[in-house]
Design an enzyme around this catalytic site. Structure first.
Site, short mmCIF file in Angstrom:
data_model
loop_
_atom_site.label_atom_id
_atom_site.label_comp_id
_atom_site.label_asym_id
_atom_site.label_seq_id
_atom_site.Cartn_x
_atom_site.Cartn_y
_atom_site.Cartn_z
N TYR A 1 -46.05 -8.51 21.72
CA TYR A 1 -45.56 -7.34 20.99
C TYR A 1 -45.29 -6.16 21.90
O TYR A 1 -45.96 -6.00 22.91
CB TYR A 1 -46.59 -6.92 19.93
CG TYR A 1 -46.82 -7.92 18.83
CD1 TYR A 1 -45.95 -8.99 18.62
CD2 TYR A 1 -47.92 -7.80 17.98
CE1 TYR A 1 -46.18 -9.90 17.60
CE2 TYR A 1 -48.16 -8.70 16.95
CZ TYR A 1 -47.28 -9.76 16.78
OH TYR A 1 -47.51 -10.66 15.77
N LEU B 1 -43.98 -9.11 2.98
CA LEU B 1 -42.85 -8.43 2.33
C LEU B 1 -41.51 -8.94 2.85
O LEU B 1 -40.48 -8.30 2.65
CB LEU B 1 -42.95 -6.92 2.54
CG LEU B 1 -44.09 -6.21 1.79
CD1 LEU B 1 -44.08 -4.72 2.09
CD2 LEU B 1 -44.00 -6.46 0.29
N GLY B 2 -41.52 -10.09 3.51
CA GLY B 2 -40.27 -10.67 3.96
C GLY B 2 -39.44 -9.73 4.81
O GLY B 2 -38.27 -9.49 4.51
N PHE B 3 -40.05 -9.22 5.87
CA PHE B 3 -39.36 -8.30 6.78
C PHE B 3 -38.80 -7.09 6.03
O PHE B 3 -37.74 -6.56 6.37
CB PHE B 3 -38.25 -9.03 7.54
CG PHE B 3 -38.19 -8.66 9.01
CD1 PHE B 3 -39.19 -9.03 9.87
CD2 PHE B 3 -37.13 -7.95 9.52
CE1 PHE B 3 -39.14 -8.70 11.22
CE2 PHE B 3 -37.06 -7.61 10.87
CZ PHE B 3 -38.08 -7.99 11.72
N GLY B 4 -39.52 -6.68 5.00
CA GLY B 4 -39.12 -5.50 4.24
C GLY B 4 -38.23 -5.79 3.05
O GLY B 4 -37.99 -4.91 2.21
N LEU C 1 -38.86 -7.45 0.40
CA LEU C 1 -39.59 -7.33 -0.86
C LEU C 1 -40.06 -5.90 -1.14
O LEU C 1 -40.91 -5.69 -2.00
CB LEU C 1 -40.75 -8.31 -0.88
CG LEU C 1 -40.32 -9.78 -1.10
CD1 LEU C 1 -41.45 -10.74 -0.79
CD2 LEU C 1 -39.79 -9.99 -2.50
#
Length: 346
Positions: free
Chosen positions: A53, A236-239, A241
């Protein structure tokens, strides 16, 4: 906050885990510190990071996230209050600037020593293999196709021997895997069962969300029968959701606007499912993000849900999802949507 134990341990962790992959790219060091301060105030005591990261991985930003966490520990002096997880990068194109030798003994030791130095600590509570060395279906591959050119030799015993030695030295407390398959998890468990001195994998960090429930196929049974806890990432599915991409919107500064390559959560079928979930949340007085995270939080096989945010407003909403309890009626409606549009974004 709700707390649970890392499986097979007496280590208590918050049901919400603070993900860190944006720090050093989308977020500054000061913003990372602000997020950690707020999360701790809300009862979060579990942080997840990786030597890879921030994401997307790049040699010029290598391991900056771990350095940000390390500077926060130095400033706050509270290392013992946090359950800290990190990961060694596997052998893949995106991480070739880190090393190309795979999970050899020297590589694992080098990775752990590097993380310890950057994090400013002498131990890591949970050390994970970021993804398998062998060619298999992870990172969005729906099914397994055998690659006859993959000359991977089973080195799982050797990996566990190295991790055992790091545990004995006190540099690592427990071990886990990430982006693994049922075969991989059972292979690690088999090795540690047959050879009782080898450490047992206690967690698996895989994607899990309303748009990707593939963990329930095979993996959930392993979690139940073998007591392997899921650390659910991308809840959240990369935002997606959060609903912010509905109607073909692409908000300025959003992850997809900055990194369009991560678009598997906003395809036609995924967007259709997201719209249905959005309407369900709205009809029950919830935000889509709250409902999506509350669903993941409620699954028995989930030890902790890894949330990530680029703004404090997002972080507050995500952590606050722990206070949301979904009724049986909402769960039934979620299942009905899932039956009609199953796993549109693996």
């Amino acid at each position: 906050m709700i707390y649970t134990n890392l499986p097979h341990t007496d280590i208590e962790v918050s049901k919400i885990c603070l993900g860190t992959m944006t720090w050093g790219n989308q977020n500054t060091e000061a913003e990372g510190h602000e997020q950690m301060d707020f999360a701790v105030e809300q009862g979060v005591n579990f942080f997840d990071t990786a030597e890879l990261y921030p994401i997307p991985a790049h040699k010029d930003r290598y391991a900056v996230t771990e350095k940000i966490i390390g500077s926060w520990f130095k400033k706050r002096g509270n290392r013992e209050d946090i359950v800290l997880a990190s990961k060694i990068a596997g052998r893949a194109e995106m991480s070739k600037f880190i090393r190309t030798t795979g999970f050899t003994r020297d590589s694992i030791i080098e990775a752990v020593e590097g993380s310890l130095q950057r994090l400013g600590t002498d131990y890591i509570d949970l050390y994970q293999l970021h993804w398998p060395e062998r060619t298999t279906n992870y990172f969005g591959k729906r099914g397994y196709k055998h690659d006859i050119t993959d000359h991977w030799e089973d080195n799982i015993h050797q990996i566990l021997e190295t991790l055992r030695d790091l545990v004995r030295e006190g540099k690592v407390r427990h071990v886990g895997v990430s982006n693994e398959t049922p075969w991989g998890i059972m292979r690690y468990l088999e090795e540690s069962k047959v050879h009782g001195t080898l450490p047992r994998m206690i967690t698996v960090q895989n994607p899990y969300s309303l748009l990707n429930r593939l963990y329930e196929v095979g993996m959930a049974e392993i979690s139940a029968r073998e007591q392997i806890g899921l650390l659910a990432y991308s809840p959240l599915g990369f935002g997606a959701l959060s609903g912010k991409y509905l109607g073909d919107r692409l908000p300025k500064g959003s992850r997809l606007e900055r990194f369009p390559q991560y678009n598997r959560y906003v395809g036609e079928t995924a967007s259709k499912a997201t719209k249905k979930y959005y309407e369900l949340a709205q009809s029950n007085g919830l935000t889509l993000a709250q409902m999506s995270l509350a669903f993941v939080n409620s699954r028995r096989f989930v030890t902790s849900t890894i949330i990530g945010a680029t703004t404090m407003r997002q972080l507050e909403e995500n952590i606050g999802s722990i206070e949301v309890a979904l009724s049986n009626e909402i769960i039934d409606e979620i299942e009905a949507i899932h039956e009609s549009i199953p796993n549109p974004a693996p």
